[in-house]
Design a protein around this motif. Structure first.
Motif, short mmCIF file in Angstrom:
data_model
loop_
_atom_site.label_atom_id
_atom_site.label_comp_id
_atom_site.label_asym_id
_atom_site.label_seq_id
_atom_site.Cartn_x
_atom_site.Cartn_y
_atom_site.Cartn_z
N VAL A 88 0.73 -1.21 -0.04
CA VAL A 88 -0.06 0.08 0.02
C VAL A 88 0.83 1.28 -0.06
O VAL A 88 1.91 1.15 0.65
N VAL A 89 0.64 2.25 -0.80
CA VAL A 89 1.04 3.43 -0.97
C VAL A 89 0.01 4.56 -0.57
O VAL A 89 -0.96 4.45 -1.04
N ILE A 90 0.49 5.68 0.12
CA ILE A 90 -0.41 6.54 0.58
C ILE A 90 -0.01 7.92 -0.02
O ILE A 90 0.98 8.59 -0.16
N ALA A 91 -0.98 8.73 -0.83
CA ALA A 91 -0.88 9.84 -1.50
C ALA A 91 -1.61 11.11 -0.76
O ALA A 91 -2.85 10.80 -0.69
N ARG A 92 -0.89 11.90 -0.32
CA ARG A 92 -1.49 12.88 0.61
C ARG A 92 -1.68 14.21 -0.62
O ARG A 92 -0.78 14.81 -0.71
N LEU A 93 -3.01 14.35 -0.92
CA LEU A 93 -3.24 15.17 -1.62
C LEU A 93 -3.56 16.67 -1.33
O LEU A 93 -4.28 16.89 -0.05
N PHE A 94 -3.01 17.69 -1.88
CA PHE A 94 -3.11 19.27 -1.56
C PHE A 94 -4.00 19.72 -2.65
O PHE A 94 -3.54 20.31 -3.74
N ASN A 95 -5.15 20.06 -2.19
CA ASN A 95 -6.27 20.93 -2.98
C ASN A 95 -6.26 20.75 -4.55
O ASN A 95 -5.65 21.43 -5.44
N THR A 96 -6.65 19.57 -4.91
CA THR A 96 -6.79 18.80 -6.39
C THR A 96 -8.08 19.82 -6.84
O THR A 96 -9.12 19.63 -6.45
N VAL A 97 -7.67 20.29 -8.06
CA VAL A 97 -8.68 21.15 -8.94
C VAL A 97 -8.85 20.75 -10.28
O VAL A 97 -7.87 20.34 -10.75
N GLY A 98 -9.99 21.19 -11.06
CA GLY A 98 -10.11 20.87 -12.58
C GLY A 98 -11.54 20.88 -12.89
O GLY A 98 -12.44 20.74 -12.12
N PRO A 99 -11.68 20.53 -14.35
CA PRO A 99 -12.97 20.53 -14.65
C PRO A 99 -13.62 19.12 -14.21
O PRO A 99 -13.02 18.18 -13.65
N GLY A 100 -14.82 19.60 -13.88
CA GLY A 100 -15.76 18.62 -13.26
C GLY A 100 -15.84 18.51 -11.77
O GLY A 100 -16.73 17.61 -11.24
N GLN A 101 -15.17 19.25 -11.29
CA GLN A 101 -15.18 19.67 -9.86
C GLN A 101 -16.39 20.58 -9.47
O GLN A 101 -16.54 21.56 -9.86
N SER A 102 -17.15 20.23 -8.53
CA SER A 102 -18.29 20.95 -8.01
C SER A 102 -17.77 21.77 -6.69
O SER A 102 -17.12 21.45 -5.77
N GLY A 103 -18.16 23.16 -6.50
CA GLY A 103 -18.24 23.87 -5.49
C GLY A 103 -19.22 23.75 -4.36
O GLY A 103 -19.27 24.18 -3.57
N GLU A 104 -20.17 22.82 -4.66
CA GLU A 104 -21.27 22.60 -3.79
C GLU A 104 -20.85 22.19 -2.27
O GLU A 104 -21.61 22.51 -1.44
N TYR A 105 -19.77 21.46 -2.14
CA TYR A 105 -19.22 20.98 -0.92
C TYR A 105 -18.13 21.50 -0.35
O TYR A 105 -17.46 21.40 0.53
N GLY A 106 -17.92 22.88 -0.73
CA GLY A 106 -16.97 23.71 -0.32
C GLY A 106 -15.57 24.09 -1.04
O GLY A 106 -15.01 24.59 -0.50
N MET A 107 -15.29 23.34 -2.24
CA MET A 107 -14.05 23.54 -2.83
C MET A 107 -14.09 25.04 -3.23
O MET A 107 -15.09 25.49 -4.01
N VAL A 108 -13.19 25.70 -3.12
CA VAL A 108 -12.93 27.21 -3.19
C VAL A 108 -12.97 27.71 -4.78
O VAL A 108 -13.64 28.40 -5.12
N ILE A 109 -12.15 26.81 -5.45
CA ILE A 109 -12.09 27.48 -6.92
C ILE A 109 -13.32 27.14 -7.70
O ILE A 109 -13.81 28.14 -8.45
N PRO A 110 -13.74 26.00 -7.80
CA PRO A 110 -15.18 25.88 -8.38
C PRO A 110 -16.19 26.76 -7.84
O PRO A 110 -17.20 27.44 -8.72
N ARG A 111 -16.32 27.11 -6.53
CA ARG A 111 -17.42 27.92 -5.94
C ARG A 111 -16.91 29.27 -6.36
O ARG A 111 -17.89 30.09 -6.73
N PHE A 112 -15.87 29.95 -6.23
CA PHE A 112 -15.42 31.37 -6.94
C PHE A 112 -15.92 31.25 -8.38
O PHE A 112 -16.50 32.47 -8.78
N VAL A 113 -15.26 30.46 -9.09
CA VAL A 113 -15.75 30.61 -10.68
C VAL A 113 -17.15 30.47 -10.88
O VAL A 113 -17.70 31.40 -11.69
N ARG A 114 -18.09 29.65 -10.17
CA ARG A 114 -19.48 29.79 -10.29
C ARG A 114 -20.04 31.13 -10.06
O ARG A 114 -20.85 31.59 -10.69
#
Length: 325
Positions: A171-197
């Protein structure tokens, strides 16, 4: 090869699904569609389609059946987003703890390699610039639901690491820092898609607090190949790798850049955390990763800068007419 992707119909999972299929692999998706959608993994005409199982990662028997049918697992399913964690804390804890336990134990039983997706949230209030994988976690008081996501994901990492040590789980663990891009919703609090909307709707961009919080963002198309490379990389059993961007930005500056790139006249409005979250809510003031370990091991170097990330999210929202209040 045949891969299982838990949460494969979600934002990152759907991009990972398309990437693996483009390489000629078969994909089995396990998703309960709480935040994902089958539309996210619709294939182009003539392209192979993933197999989709509608179900929860908390269903240990279902997870076991799916795991024994594949060659490797990407565990992405989780309750995510600051709004989700604040409003559905108990449900989120169950998903993030019991779901990971089911996936890790199934992978261990069937001797299947596993990549566990974790989060920079585990660092909590540690404001060091250039956080490394061995830096300490600094969390607030447990009664504040704000920290429940970080606590759960930290336990997830511990479960995975313990199985690597005690049962030789690959097993390997990937610790992600604010992944963003097309298809992401801002409905759950993600800042860039929320700002863009908000910008595309001509509304003021809502910045929590004074906007001095610093973050780094990474395009999903840079993250997905890194996840695949980490799973394939030999000798990483039980290890953690930061995966994130290298361009720190204050959130108030991010809001101004979104307005400038989209041509929005809406401006910016600052709102107190208490208007959306529990009293006493504390945000992490500074979160910037050191990704030297991933760079040395798999050559990880993000190629898309912040402006390109913003433009890609805006283009996606315009194409799908995601302009609503």
């Amino acid at each position: 090869m045949r891969f299982l992707i838990t949460g494969g119909a979600g934002f990152i999972g759907s991009h990972l699904t398309r990437f693996l299929i483009s390489e000629g692999h078969k994909v089995l998706i396990l998703d309960n569609f709480s935040t994902g959608s089958p539309k996210n993994v619709d294939s182009e005409s003539g392209s192979p389609v993933p197999e989709i199982v509608d179900g929860s990662v908390c269903d240990a028997e279902l997870v076991d059946r799916c795991t024994r049918e594949v060659d490797a697992v990407f565990h992405l399913a989780a309750a995510v987003g600051t709004f989700t964690i604040a409003r559905k804390t108990i449900e989120s804890l169950r998903t993030n703890l019991h779901g990971t336990e089911a996936v890790v134990e199934a992978a261990c039983r069937h001797r299947v390699p596993l990549l566990l997706s974790s989060t920079s949230e585990v660092y909590g209030l540690n404001a060091k610039t250039g956080l490394t994988e061995d830096d300490d976690r600094v969390l607030g008081s447990p009664p504040h639901s704000r920290w429940s996501y970080a606590e759960a994901k930290s336990v997830d990492e511990t479960i995975a690491h313990a199985h690597a040590v005690e049962h030789d789980l690959d097993v390997v663990i990937a610790r992600l820092f604010n992944t963003v891009g097309p298809g992401q919703s801002g409905e759950y609090g993600m800042v860039i898609p929320r700002f863009v909307r908000q910008a595309l709707a001509g509304e003021p961009l809502t910045v929590f607090g004074d906007g001095s919080q610093v973050r780094c963002f990474c395009h999903v198309l840079d993250v997905v190949p890194a996840l695949v490379a980490l799973l394939r990389e030999p000798g990483t059993r039980g290890q953690v790798f930061n995966v994130g961007g290298s361009e720190p930005v204050r959130i108030d500056q991010l809001a101004r850049r979104v307005n400038a790139i989209t041509g929005s006249p809406g401006g910016i409005v600052h709102v107190p955390y208490d208007a959306y979250f529990e009293p006493g809510y504390r945000d992490t003031p500074h979160r910037v990763p050191d990704c030297a370990k991933a760079r040395a091991r798999i050559g990880f170097r993000p190629t898309r800068d912040l402006d390109e990330i913003i433009r890609s999210v805006a283009a996606d929202q315009r194409a799908h007419a995601v302009i609503r209040s």
